[in-house]
Each structure stands twice: as C-alpha cells, then as structure tokens.
Scaffold this active site. Structure first.
Site, short mmCIF file in Angstrom:
data_model
loop_
_atom_site.label_atom_id
_atom_site.label_comp_id
_atom_site.label_asym_id
_atom_site.label_seq_id
_atom_site.Cartn_x
_atom_site.Cartn_y
_atom_site.Cartn_z
NE ARG A 34 11.20 -1.43 -5.12
CZ ARG A 34 10.09 -0.94 -5.65
NH1 ARG A 34 9.31 -1.70 -6.36
NH2 ARG A 34 9.77 0.33 -5.49
NE ARG A 74 8.79 4.73 -2.21
CZ ARG A 74 7.99 5.46 -3.00
NH1 ARG A 74 7.61 6.67 -2.62
NH2 ARG A 74 7.61 5.00 -4.15
NE ARG A 85 2.83 4.99 -3.99
CZ ARG A 85 3.72 4.30 -4.69
NH1 ARG A 85 3.55 4.12 -5.99
NH2 ARG A 85 4.77 3.79 -4.11
CE LYS A 107 9.99 1.24 -10.86
NZ LYS A 107 10.38 2.46 -10.12
NE ARG A 133 4.30 8.49 -7.39
CZ ARG A 133 5.08 7.41 -7.51
NH1 ARG A 133 5.54 7.05 -8.70
NH2 ARG A 133 5.43 6.73 -6.45
P1 AMP Z 1 6.28 0.97 -5.77
O1 AMP Z 1 4.84 1.23 -6.01
O2 AMP Z 1 6.90 0.09 -6.82
O3 AMP Z 1 7.08 2.22 -5.52
O4 AMP Z 1 6.36 0.11 -4.41
C1 AMP Z 1 5.85 0.61 -3.17
C2 AMP Z 1 6.43 -0.20 -2.03
O5 AMP Z 1 6.04 -1.57 -2.13
C3 AMP Z 1 7.95 -0.24 -1.96
O6 AMP Z 1 8.50 0.90 -1.33
C4 AMP Z 1 8.18 -1.52 -1.14
O7 AMP Z 1 7.88 -1.31 0.23
C5 AMP Z 1 7.09 -2.44 -1.71
N1 AMP Z 1 7.59 -3.18 -2.90
C6 AMP Z 1 7.19 -3.03 -4.19
N2 AMP Z 1 7.86 -3.86 -5.01
C7 AMP Z 1 8.72 -4.56 -4.23
C8 AMP Z 1 9.71 -5.55 -4.48
N3 AMP Z 1 9.96 -5.98 -5.72
N4 AMP Z 1 10.39 -6.04 -3.42
C9 AMP Z 1 10.14 -5.62 -2.17
N5 AMP Z 1 9.25 -4.67 -1.85
C10 AMP Z 1 8.53 -4.14 -2.87
#
Ligand code: AMP
Length: 216
Positions: free
Chosen positions: A92, A175, A164, A17, A131
C-alpha cells in the site's frame, strides 16, 4: 491453468480486490493473502500486533510498513504459495513495494502481474458504506449491488452478516484519502516496471473475462 499467477491486486478500498480474488480462486487454487484479513485476525485474537493495529484500522490509517511487510514475508514462505498467490491490499506504499521486492527475491520468486481496479470515488463510497461481510466464511455482499438472498444472512454458510466498523462513511472517506496519498503512487511504480494491468470496467462479468484473458 493461469500462466501469470504471482499477483498483486491494487485499488481503492471497495474497488473489488476481495470480490475478484474470491472469483479467481474458485477455478484456480492459489494462496489469497489479504493483509486486512490477517490484521483483523490479529485483532480478534487480541495479540500484541492486533492491539497496536486496531486503533489505526479504526481511523483508516496504515499499519507501519516494516510490520506489515514482515507478516507478508512469513506468509509468502508457506508452501501453498508455490501454486501462486494474490496479494490483496498489499503493498500500500512504495516502501512496502520495495520490502516486497526484497522478500520475493530472497524466496526466489517474482511478480507476474499487478492488477489495478480503477473505480470512481462515488461508486467506492456507495459500495463501502453498503458492504456486508460474513464473519464465518468471509463472503462479501453489498446491500445495493449484491444483496444476500435473506437479509443479514450469508447464502453460503448461514452465519450472520456484519458491517466492518471502518466501512462507516467517515472512515471510508479517510481510507480513500489514504489511498490517493500513499497507495496510488504504486500505479506508476508498477507501470514503469511493465507489470501493470488496469481494469476500469464496473460490470462484474466483463471484469472476470478481462482478468482471466489477461492471466491465462
Ligand atoms: P483492507 O481490508 O485491505 O481494507 O484493510 C483494512 C485496514 O487494515 C486498512 O485500512 C489498514 O488500516 C490496515 N491495512 C491493511 N493492509 C495494509 C497494508 N498493506 N499496510 C498498512 N495497513 C494495512
């Protein structure tokens, strides 16, 4: 110019993404709204929200729907979203999708396309655990598939790359599980609304071509 420019990118963590948002933005100026980036910024600034979110993020769990949807709503109201937007990592859950619908209609906007990046679990785990991210400019690398020219250093801005904390194998697996349980119902939700465009290619150039052809 893209004809379809109010977009959601959906897919498991590590499905591409962020990478394909960056690629699309090179030629098409539009707002990139990554809820993960917004949350990491809150954590970095040690805000109240950041402190609440940090623990959940560390465990790979989702931040509550209403909080994240409020954050996205405020962001969508900003002027740069007039040119279009990519929602990367939001919604999500089905509840988030409903809150998004309310927010968009109150802002007089609607969605043009929901792009689903479909990638198998083995590839996802390989990608996540290898990553690397640039702290300064946000560019995403991968030790195995897309390494930087000089190990540990960003090609674009020269800053140090980092992994990360939630890209460890244990959290990556958690996740992925959250994705199947809470996020994957969105695929049928948007398919039923005639908005879904699914890409199951893994080749970067083929994905770029398919994406551009679909949105132009
Ligand atoms: P990402 O960078 O999109 O993988 O997001 C990292 C973390 O942020 C996720 O594992 C969640 O803990 C939180 N997060 C990101 N986007 C959302 C969302 N739309 N709803 C809830 N938690 C989120």
């Amino acid at each position: 110019m893209l004809k379809k420019k109010n977009l959601i990118f959906v897919g498991a963590p590590g499905a591409g993404k962020g990478t394909f948002s960056a690629m699309l933005l090179e030629d098409h100026p539009m707002a990139h709204i990554s809820t993960g980036d917004l949350l990491r910024d809150e954590v970095k600034r040690d805000t109240k929200l950041g402190r609440e979110a940090a623990g959940l993020m560390k465990e790979g769990k989702l931040v509550p729907d209403e909080i994240i949807a409020g954050m996205v709503r405020d962001r969508l109201a900003q002027p740069d979203c007039e040119n279009g937007f990519i929602l990367d990592g939001f919604p999500r859950t089905i509840r988030q999708a409903e809150l998004l619908e309310e927010a968009l209609s109150s802002l007089g906007k609607s969605l043009d396309r929901v792009v689903y990046f479909k990638v198998d679990d083995d590839t996802i785990l390989k990608r996540l655990t290898a990553r690397l991210n640039c702290k300064k400019c946000g560019k995403i690398y991968n030790k195995l598939f897309m390494p930087p020219t000089v190990e540990g250093v960003c090609d674009v801005c020269g800053d140090t790359l980092y992994q990360r904390p939630d890209d460890s194998l244990e959290t990556a697996k958690a996740r992925l599980e959250v994705f199947y349980k809470q996020t994957s119902p969105l695929i049928d939700y948007y398919r039923d609304r005639g908005l879904l465009f699914e890409i199951s290619e893994l080749d970067k150039d083929k994905i770029c071509a398919a994406l551009t052809a679909e949105l132009e």
